[in-house]
Design a protein around this motif. Structure first.
Motif, PDB file in Angstrom:
ATOM      1  N   HIS A  13       0.842  -1.201   0.000  1.00 58.73           N
ATOM      2  CA  HIS A  13       0.000   0.000   0.000  1.00 58.73           C
ATOM      3  C   HIS A  13       0.878   1.252   0.000  1.00 58.73           C
ATOM      4  CE1 HIS A  13      -3.617  -2.247   2.031  1.00 58.73           C
ATOM      5  NE2 HIS A  13      -3.275  -2.761   0.859  1.00 58.73           N
ATOM      6  N   HIS A  24      -3.080   8.776  -6.270  1.00 55.61           N
ATOM      7  CA  HIS A  24      -3.620   8.991  -4.926  1.00 55.61           C
ATOM      8  C   HIS A  24      -4.199  10.386  -4.761  1.00 55.61           C
ATOM      9  CE1 HIS A  24      -2.671   5.345  -2.588  1.00 55.61           C
ATOM     10  NE2 HIS A  24      -1.907   5.127  -3.628  1.00 55.61           N
ATOM     11  N   LYS A  31     -10.737   1.537   1.307  1.00 57.95           N
ATOM     12  CA  LYS A  31     -10.092   0.327   1.835  1.00 57.95           C
ATOM     13  C   LYS A  31     -11.167  -0.608   2.361  1.00 57.95           C
ATOM     14  CE  LYS A  31      -5.670   2.320   2.999  1.00 57.95           C
ATOM     15  NZ  LYS A  31      -4.628   2.464   4.021  1.00 57.95           N
ATOM     16  N   LEU A  37      -7.755  -2.653  -1.645  1.00 64.20           N
ATOM     17  CA  LEU A  37      -7.873  -1.270  -2.072  1.00 64.20           C
ATOM     18  C   LEU A  37      -8.769  -1.179  -3.300  1.00 64.20           C
ATOM     19  CD1 LEU A  37      -4.097  -0.266  -1.920  1.00 64.20           C
ATOM     20  CD2 LEU A  37      -5.808  -0.153  -0.098  1.00 64.20           C
TER      21      LEU A  37
END
Length: 63
Positions: A13, A24, A31, A37
């Motif tokens: 991660h 991101h 999550k 994810l």
């Protein structure tokens, strides 16, 4: 053994976040059970919105 596996997941991660910072910054991350994810990428045209998600998996990559 389980603890080591969990450390690998969390390390992966962290690797994703550091390697793909724009992903991101621009996608929504959800999550599931702390380990799985899901990245959600919203389209810009609401008229083309679909309820059919595309799911990919990195499982087995590099084999």
């Amino acid at each position: 053994m389980l603890f080591r596996i969990l450390l690998l997941f969390f390390g992966f991660h962290r690797f994703l976040a550091e390697t793909f910072p724009l992903t991101h910054a621009n996608l929504t991350l959800e999550k599931i059970s702390d380990y799985s994810l899901i990245y959600k990428w919203e389209g810009s045209d609401a008229s083309k919105k679909t309820n059919h998600p595309v799911v990919t998996s990195g499982c087995g990559a590099g084999r």
